[in-house]
Design a protein around this motif. Structure first.
Motif, PDB file in Angstrom:
ATOM      1  N   LEU A  66       0.838  -1.211   0.000  1.00 20.82           N
ATOM      2  CA  LEU A  66       0.000   0.000   0.000  1.00 20.82           C
ATOM      3  C   LEU A  66       0.872   1.259   0.000  1.00 20.82           C
ATOM      4  N   ALA A  67       1.916   1.265   0.814  1.00 22.68           N
ATOM      5  CA  ALA A  67       2.812   2.430   0.865  1.00 22.68           C
ATOM      6  C   ALA A  67       3.435   2.668  -0.510  1.00 22.68           C
ATOM      7  N   TYR A  68       3.867   1.586  -1.138  1.00 24.06           N
ATOM      8  CA  TYR A  68       4.469   1.688  -2.476  1.00 24.06           C
ATOM      9  C   TYR A  68       3.476   2.311  -3.455  1.00 24.06           C
ATOM     10  N   GLN A  69       2.255   1.808  -3.401  1.00 25.74           N
ATOM     11  CA  GLN A  69       1.218   2.285  -4.325  1.00 25.74           C
ATOM     12  C   GLN A  69       0.875   3.755  -4.067  1.00 25.74           C
ATOM     13  N   LEU A  70       0.887   4.151  -2.792  1.00 25.79           N
ATOM     14  CA  LEU A  70       0.560   5.546  -2.447  1.00 25.79           C
ATOM     15  C   LEU A  70       1.761   6.472  -2.631  1.00 25.79           C
ATOM     16  N   GLY A  71       2.934   5.881  -2.802  1.00 28.06           N
ATOM     17  CA  GLY A  71       4.145   6.699  -2.971  1.00 28.06           C
ATOM     18  C   GLY A  71       4.609   7.338  -1.675  1.00 28.06           C
ATOM     19  N   VAL A  72       4.396   6.629  -0.550  1.00 36.18           N
ATOM     20  CA  VAL A  72       4.835   7.147   0.755  1.00 36.18           C
ATOM     21  C   VAL A  72       5.747   6.116   1.424  1.00 36.18           C
ATOM     22  N   GLY A  73       6.337   6.497   2.555  1.00 34.30           N
ATOM     23  CA  GLY A  73       7.247   5.600   3.251  1.00 34.30           C
ATOM     24  C   GLY A  73       6.510   4.556   4.077  1.00 34.30           C
ATOM     25  N   PHE A  74       7.259   3.513   4.453  1.00 32.91           N
ATOM     26  CA  PHE A  74       6.704   2.424   5.262  1.00 32.91           C
ATOM     27  C   PHE A  74       7.518   2.287   6.545  1.00 32.91           C
ATOM     28  N   VAL A  75       6.817   2.146   7.670  1.00 35.37           N
ATOM     29  CA  VAL A  75       7.475   1.942   8.971  1.00 35.37           C
ATOM     30  C   VAL A  75       6.968   0.637   9.579  1.00 35.37           C
ATOM     31  N   PRO A  76       7.885  -0.264   9.977  1.00 32.97           N
ATOM     32  CA  PRO A  76       7.459  -1.509  10.616  1.00 32.97           C
ATOM     33  C   PRO A  76       7.272  -1.345  12.125  1.00 32.97           C
ATOM     34  N   ILE A  77       6.163  -1.864  12.626  1.00 35.75           N
ATOM     35  CA  ILE A  77       5.951  -1.984  14.071  1.00 35.75           C
ATOM     36  C   ILE A  77       6.137  -3.465  14.374  1.00 35.75           C
ATOM     37  N   ARG A  78       7.179  -3.778  15.191  1.00 38.33           N
ATOM     38  CA  ARG A  78       7.628  -5.161  15.296  1.00 38.33           C
ATOM     39  C   ARG A  78       7.448  -5.736  16.683  1.00 38.33           C
ATOM     40  N   LYS A  79       7.524  -7.044  16.750  1.00 41.37           N
ATOM     41  CA  LYS A  79       7.550  -7.741  18.030  1.00 41.37           C
ATOM     42  C   LYS A  79       8.855  -7.403  18.741  1.00 41.37           C
ATOM     43  N   GLN A  80       8.873  -7.629  20.021  1.00 46.29           N
ATOM     44  CA  GLN A  80      10.010  -7.266  20.864  1.00 46.29           C
ATOM     45  C   GLN A  80      11.343  -7.848  20.363  1.00 46.29           C
ATOM     46  N   GLY A  81      12.382  -6.992  20.363  1.00 44.10           N
ATOM     47  CA  GLY A  81      13.741  -7.479  20.123  1.00 44.10           C
ATOM     48  C   GLY A  81      14.143  -7.637  18.670  1.00 44.10           C
ATOM     49  N   LYS A  82      13.355  -7.153  17.731  1.00 45.44           N
ATOM     50  CA  LYS A  82      13.655  -7.362  16.310  1.00 45.44           C
ATOM     51  C   LYS A  82      14.270  -6.143  15.642  1.00 45.44           C
ATOM     52  N   LEU A  83      14.050  -4.960  16.197  1.00 47.61           N
ATOM     53  CA  LEU A  83      14.529  -3.741  15.531  1.00 47.61           C
ATOM     54  C   LEU A  83      15.925  -3.387  16.047  1.00 47.61           C
ATOM     55  N   PRO A  84      16.840  -3.005  15.158  1.00 48.09           N
ATOM     56  CA  PRO A  84      18.240  -2.860  15.554  1.00 48.09           C
ATOM     57  C   PRO A  84      18.592  -1.559  16.276  1.00 48.09           C
ATOM     58  N   ALA A  85      17.899  -0.476  15.996  1.00 50.60           N
ATOM     59  CA  ALA A  85      18.273   0.817  16.598  1.00 50.60           C
ATOM     60  C   ALA A  85      17.384   1.100  17.818  1.00 50.60           C
ATOM     61  N   ALA A  86      17.508   2.299  18.394  1.00 50.58           N
ATOM     62  CA  ALA A  86      16.759   2.631  19.614  1.00 50.58           C
ATOM     63  C   ALA A  86      15.254   2.619  19.340  1.00 50.58           C
ATOM     64  N   THR A  87      14.501   2.033  20.274  1.00 51.97           N
ATOM     65  CA  THR A  87      13.054   1.855  20.053  1.00 51.97           C
ATOM     66  C   THR A  87      12.227   2.494  21.160  1.00 51.97           C
TER      67      THR A  87
END
Ligand code: AMP
Length: 175
Positions: A66-87
């Motif tokens: 959907l983000a691709y189709q709308l031409g906007v950015g995508f942000v993932p909301i993830r389960k605990q411990g999966k994202l590498p930077a500060a959360t």
């Protein structure tokens, strides 16, 4: 019902009594996948959106397309411990115990207009936690959208009570 008829129901998964609404049958069908994304994209085509935020894991599939189709950015909301930077972290209640979702602190800028996406809303606990994360990052939630709403479980009403608008492409009522 071109979308609903392509969703498979798997009874008693992942545990007895649950009717699992399986979107893999919708996604593997090229027409099904395309109309799902096109219907959502046409709903938001004339709405100002900065970011589509998708909830792990099936919200990534719908949200990223959907983000691709709308031409906007995508942000993932993830389960605990999966994202590498500060959360930022948000705990929420499950039937038994609690769970935690996370989003990068720098994923959203203050005032960004966010469209929240997941495959399905049941009790609304996951989406409510995601809304809390977005608000704590000072994002503005434009709408929470889903492929499937299970209205018997009250998630839509729960989000609406908190002032969010909710949209779903189809509903499964009863059983
Ligand atoms: P809830 O927090 O209760 O609204 O649950 C929503 C999350 O759990 C979504 O990410 C769904 O993918 C998943 N989920 C809950 N119930 C079902 C169900 N009956 N079929 C498929 N997925 C479900």
């Amino acid at each position: 019902m071109p979308i609903k008829s392509r969703i498979r129901t798997v009874p008693h998964y992942p545990k007895p009594g649950i009717m699992f609404r399986d979107i893999t049958t919708l996604l593997k069908d090229p027409t099904g996948f395309r109309i799902t994304i096109n219907e959502l994209a046409s709903r938001y085509a004339n709405t100002k959106i900065d970011i589509v935020a998708g909830i792990e894991a099936r919200g990534f599939i719908i949200g990223a397309a959907l983000a691709y189709q709308l031409g906007v950015g995508f942000v993932p909301i993830r389960k605990q411990g999966k994202l590498p930077a500060a959360t930022l972290n948000q705990d929420y209640s499950l039937e038994y115990g609690t769970d935690r979702i996370e989003m990068h602190i720098d994923a959203i800028s203050a005032g960004d207009r966010i469209l929240l996406v997941d495959d399905l809303i049941a009790t609304g606990g996951t989406a409510e936690a995601a809304c809390r994360l977005i608000k704590r990052a000072h994002g503005q939630i434009v709408e929470c959208c889903f492929v499937i709403d299970l209205p018997d479980l009250g998630g839509r009403a729960r989000l609406e009570q908190q002032g969010h608008t909710v949209f779903a492409l189809c509903e499964f009522v009863g059983d």
